[in-house]
Design a protein around this motif. Structure first.
Motif, short mmCIF file in Angstrom:
data_model
loop_
_atom_site.label_atom_id
_atom_site.label_comp_id
_atom_site.label_asym_id
_atom_site.label_seq_id
_atom_site.Cartn_x
_atom_site.Cartn_y
_atom_site.Cartn_z
N ASP A 1 0.86 -1.18 0.00
CA ASP A 1 0.00 0.00 0.00
C ASP A 1 0.89 1.23 0.00
O ASP A 1 1.52 1.57 1.01
CB ASP A 1 -0.91 -0.01 1.24
CG ASP A 1 -1.94 1.09 1.22
OD1 ASP A 1 -1.66 2.16 0.63
OD2 ASP A 1 -3.02 0.93 1.81
N VAL A 2 0.95 1.91 -1.15
CA VAL A 2 1.84 3.06 -1.29
C VAL A 2 1.45 4.19 -0.34
O VAL A 2 2.31 4.83 0.26
CB VAL A 2 1.83 3.56 -2.76
CG1 VAL A 2 2.70 4.79 -2.92
CG2 VAL A 2 2.31 2.45 -3.69
N ASP A 3 0.15 4.45 -0.20
CA ASP A 3 -0.30 5.57 0.64
C ASP A 3 0.05 5.34 2.11
O ASP A 3 0.48 6.26 2.80
CB ASP A 3 -1.81 5.76 0.49
CG ASP A 3 -2.17 6.26 -0.89
OD1 ASP A 3 -1.37 7.00 -1.49
OD2 ASP A 3 -3.27 5.92 -1.38
N GLN A 4 -0.16 4.13 2.60
CA GLN A 4 0.05 3.83 4.01
C GLN A 4 1.47 3.37 4.32
O GLN A 4 1.86 3.32 5.49
CB GLN A 4 -0.94 2.75 4.47
CG GLN A 4 -2.41 3.14 4.30
CD GLN A 4 -2.80 4.31 5.17
OE1 GLN A 4 -2.30 4.46 6.29
NE2 GLN A 4 -3.69 5.16 4.68
N GLY A 5 2.23 3.03 3.30
CA GLY A 5 3.57 2.49 3.54
C GLY A 5 3.52 1.14 4.24
O GLY A 5 4.38 0.81 5.06
N MET A 6 2.46 0.37 3.91
CA MET A 6 2.24 -0.92 4.57
C MET A 6 2.37 -2.05 3.55
O MET A 6 1.77 -2.02 2.47
CB MET A 6 0.84 -0.94 5.19
CG MET A 6 0.60 -2.14 6.10
SD MET A 6 1.57 -2.04 7.63
CE MET A 6 0.85 -0.61 8.42
N LEU A 7 3.16 -3.05 3.91
CA LEU A 7 3.37 -4.21 3.05
C LEU A 7 2.66 -5.41 3.67
O LEU A 7 2.91 -5.78 4.81
CB LEU A 7 4.87 -4.50 2.93
CG LEU A 7 5.29 -5.67 2.03
CD1 LEU A 7 4.91 -5.38 0.57
CD2 LEU A 7 6.79 -5.92 2.15
N HIS A 8 1.75 -6.00 2.89
CA HIS A 8 1.04 -7.19 3.36
C HIS A 8 1.67 -8.42 2.70
O HIS A 8 1.72 -8.52 1.47
CB HIS A 8 -0.44 -7.13 3.00
CG HIS A 8 -1.20 -8.34 3.41
ND1 HIS A 8 -1.56 -8.59 4.71
CD2 HIS A 8 -1.65 -9.40 2.68
CE1 HIS A 8 -2.20 -9.74 4.78
NE2 HIS A 8 -2.27 -10.26 3.56
N ILE A 9 2.16 -9.32 3.52
CA ILE A 9 2.79 -10.56 3.03
C ILE A 9 1.95 -11.75 3.47
O ILE A 9 1.64 -11.90 4.66
CB ILE A 9 4.22 -10.72 3.58
CG1 ILE A 9 5.11 -9.61 3.04
CG2 ILE A 9 4.79 -12.08 3.20
CD1 ILE A 9 5.43 -9.73 1.57
N ARG A 10 1.57 -12.58 2.54
CA ARG A 10 0.81 -13.79 2.84
C ARG A 10 1.70 -14.99 2.54
O ARG A 10 2.22 -15.15 1.43
CB ARG A 10 -0.47 -13.86 2.00
CG ARG A 10 -1.36 -15.06 2.41
CD ARG A 10 -2.59 -15.18 1.51
NE ARG A 10 -2.22 -15.67 0.18
CZ ARG A 10 -2.29 -14.94 -0.92
NH1 ARG A 10 -2.66 -13.68 -0.86
NH2 ARG A 10 -1.96 -15.47 -2.10
N THR A 11 1.84 -15.85 3.55
CA THR A 11 2.62 -17.08 3.38
C THR A 11 1.67 -18.22 3.02
O THR A 11 0.85 -18.64 3.84
CB THR A 11 3.38 -17.44 4.68
OG1 THR A 11 4.19 -16.33 5.06
CG2 THR A 11 4.25 -18.66 4.49
N ASP A 12 1.79 -18.69 1.80
CA ASP A 12 0.92 -19.78 1.35
C ASP A 12 1.54 -21.14 1.70
O ASP A 12 0.86 -22.04 2.21
CB ASP A 12 0.67 -19.68 -0.15
CG ASP A 12 -0.15 -18.45 -0.51
OD1 ASP A 12 -1.01 -18.05 0.30
OD2 ASP A 12 0.08 -17.88 -1.59
#
Length: 231
Positions: free
Chosen positions: A142-153
């Motif tokens: 998320d560029v606006d929030q500076g948040m990276l969401h990582i999902r481990t499959d």
């Protein structure tokens, strides 16, 4: 019996007509002379002018059929002076209402219609991180929030913890921290590292000692890697 004409009523009607600009000919000349000679009458005209000023701003002339008011007045019974004053008040009120309607119409027609603001779509930063050992991760930033969401499959069994790295083109790996062994995790990216999450950069996962993370550099080869894509 006809209602006697009150001078104050006549003065109010005459002052309103002069302020509205509906008098003509001899009536107009007489009213102008009285305005110069009678301070009380001049003050009444001034009050009417101030009250009617908003109607005159940007106003549109509303034509009145020639002789209309005179024809109406001529039909009134002789000696009905009160009716004449009422007619003159009605005349002033009707003209004021017409002016107000004309001003409103002009504002609606001349006011520019605001253009709809269409914001450009925000870029979507994604990466599919896969490896030969069965490790699979998905990333969305998320560029606006500076948040990276990582999902481990999927991730191979290990006593070590998965650590995420961003590798800019032609640069060295920079640790972004540990990711979950299964499921999702939101990771706040520091302002210093946000420019590294650019199109074409690489996200990689290595297995590291969780107790000492984050590390300055990876200690083993990545179990999964993938290019960042900006959609």
């Amino acid at each position: 019996m006809a209602e006697p004409l009150r001078p104050e009523d006549e003065d109010i009607a005459l002052a309103a007509e002069l302020a509205l600009g509906v008098l003509e000919g001899a009536e107009l000349a007489a009213a102008r002379r009285r305005q110069l000679a009678d301070p009380g009458f001049a003050a009444a005209v001034e009050r009417w002018s101030l009250d009617l000023a908003p109607l005159a701003l940007g106003g549109v002339d509303v034509p009145v059929p020639s002789g209309l008011w005179e024809r109406i007045e001529a039909r009134l019974p002789a000696g009905q002076s009160g009716a004449v004053v009422a007619l003159r008040r009605w005349r002033a009120t009707a003209i004021a209402a017409s002016a107000a309607a004309a001003v409103l119409l002009a504002i609606l027609l001349l006011r520019p219609v605001p253009e709809a603001v269409v914001l450009p779509p925000r870029p979507v930063v994604v990466a599919q991180i896969t490896g030969t050992a069965g490790a699979t991760f998905a990333a969305r930033y998320d560029v606006d929030q500076g948040m990276l969401h990582i999902r481990t499959d999927q991730m191979p069994a290990s006593r070590k913890a998965p650590e995420l790295w961003v590798i800019p083109a032609g640069g060295k790996p920079v640790s972004l921290g540990l990711v979950a062994t299964r499921g999702g995790r939101d990771m706040a990216v520091s302002p210093a590292h946000r420019p590294l999450l650019a199109d074409g950069a690489t996200l990689a996962v290595t297995m590291e000692d969780g107790a000492t993370a984050p590390h300055a550099s990876p200690s083993s080869a990545p179990v999964a890697a993938g290019k960042i894509t900006i959609l």
